[in-house]
Design an enzyme around this catalytic site. Sequence first.
Site, PDB file in Angstrom:
ATOM      1  N   TYR A 166     111.286 -75.753  43.365  1.00  7.81           N
ATOM      2  CA  TYR A 166     111.341 -74.708  42.342  1.00  7.81           C
ATOM      3  C   TYR A 166     110.372 -75.011  41.200  1.00  7.81           C
ATOM      4  CZ  TYR A 166     113.478 -71.541  38.902  1.00  7.81           C
ATOM      5  OH  TYR A 166     113.705 -70.563  37.971  1.00  7.81           O
ATOM      6  N   LYS A 170     107.187 -72.823  39.926  1.00  8.67           N
ATOM      7  CA  LYS A 170     107.147 -72.216  38.591  1.00  8.67           C
ATOM      8  C   LYS A 170     105.976 -72.764  37.761  1.00  8.67           C
ATOM      9  CE  LYS A 170     110.637 -69.311  38.894  1.00  8.67           C
ATOM     10  NZ  LYS A 170     110.444 -67.843  38.772  1.00  8.67           N
TER      11      LYS A 170
END
Lengths: 273, 273
Positions: A166, A170
């Site tokens: 993640y 991001k």
Amino acid sequence: MVELHGKVAFVTGAAGRKGIGRAIAVRLAERGASVAVNDLRPSESRRQGLEDVLSEIEGLGARSLAVYGDIADGAQVERMFAQVVNHLGQLDIMVNNAAAPSGPDRVPLVDLQEEHFDRVQRVNVRGTYLCCRAAARQMLAQGEGGRIINISSVIGKHGVALYAAYAASKFAIRGLTQSLAHELGPDNITVNAICPGLTESERVDDLAHQLHPSNIATGVFRKEIFERAIRESSLKRVGKTSDIADAAAFLASDYASYITGQSLVVDGGHIMD
Amino acid sequence: MYNLKGKVALVTGAAGAAGLGRAIALRLAKEGADLVVNDLHEDEGGRSGLAQLVRDIESQGGPALAVYADVSKADQVERMVEEALERFGRIDILVNNAGAPAGADRVPVVELEEAAFDLVLAVNLKGTFLCCRAVARHMLQRGGDGTIINISSTSGKHGVARFAAYCASKFAVRGFTQSLARELAPHQITVYAICPGLIASERIDDMATVLAPPGVAAADHREHMIAAAIQNSAMGRMTEQHDIANVAAFLASDQSDFMTGASLTVDGGIHME
């Protein structure tokens, strides 16, 4: 209020009933924009919200359109953008909000399976890239500038344990945002990222479900996640989807016409950078 | 529009005819706020002055009060706040814009005189501290709620040669902003910094004079500085006063609350954070 009359916006990943995508879509419509909303498919388990969002937007007197499709599939992206432009006439504001659901990727890196890593990158990075490309092509063809807003995360600025896939995705969104901002600046198209902190949406429920230790119930663990976030924030509360929507409406407006390439942190005063 | 009706704003360093403070004051007034505007003294160095600004705000339909004070002197700052409160009863928005003029401090550190260094820090940092302290005390006394906006600079995020004193002061303003944001958040007082890029105000003339290499006319160096700023920016133009004023209006509204502590770069995409 900032005015977006005459503008057309497209928000991906907007079906969550309590989601950030929905809040942004509704806020842009409140400001006067016509808003197309996307999610993967109609009536996916517990995510029957896109029709709901559509009627909420239309209830505000704004034009709207639901387009279903996979943002990480090039052909589907082409089709969706054609639908938006055919129905609403143009595209001025692109909000890349869709993201892979938290799943088996939230594990220590040493245990992280390739396919789980790939899945997160596929939606978060590849999907954002494809939608940015399609939106930029449309905005360049129109020749009247535009706004691209990519939803990153505070974890797109600071990595945390169990979030390698993640965090990588991001961070990647912020890098893509900066490069694209340089490329599109001369055409008066701004490209910015928003980095929300913990925001009260369905995603927190998923997260709690995913990450709770075996000896702690999901509900208790969810409460612990919230309490930690509240403790860490200066304003002593977790984010509301409306906080993120306010920042998005600002970036979409004329007030932010000289802000580009930036990653705005909206986390109640935790990381502050 | 961001509705600031019923709010009272205090903007320091607002006498420059082409200055940032003036643009911010006019914008906040346009959004509905009542204005207190400050500078050191009337018509300093051929500036159009506060009297003209007050007339311009009044001709937009809003009340305005000029208060002369040296922001680096505690007693003068306290008197300024008292005068503002006598006239309007409250202060909701403080914009710390006053900065030391570019002068003898724009030299290599090995040649930097103590007095030149001290002057920059006195106005830029201590002035910000004193105004924040005086206004925060007032805001707390009336039960909290309010916004403080400190003008830092992109040179408050990235050091520049021959700007050591200025950079130190502008970095310091950001550190100060973050600490204060954490202290005041429980009282619903938000604190932000804005980091503008190079603006074509009176300041750039001063800078060109000080920074022009031997044998280069100030006017030519000014053109060179402007050309470089344009070339480096993704948007292909310099920062303009209204770009910053627009962002100040957003921060002054309640729609940015969850971003407290942030330092927003507004430079058309030179430095991307």
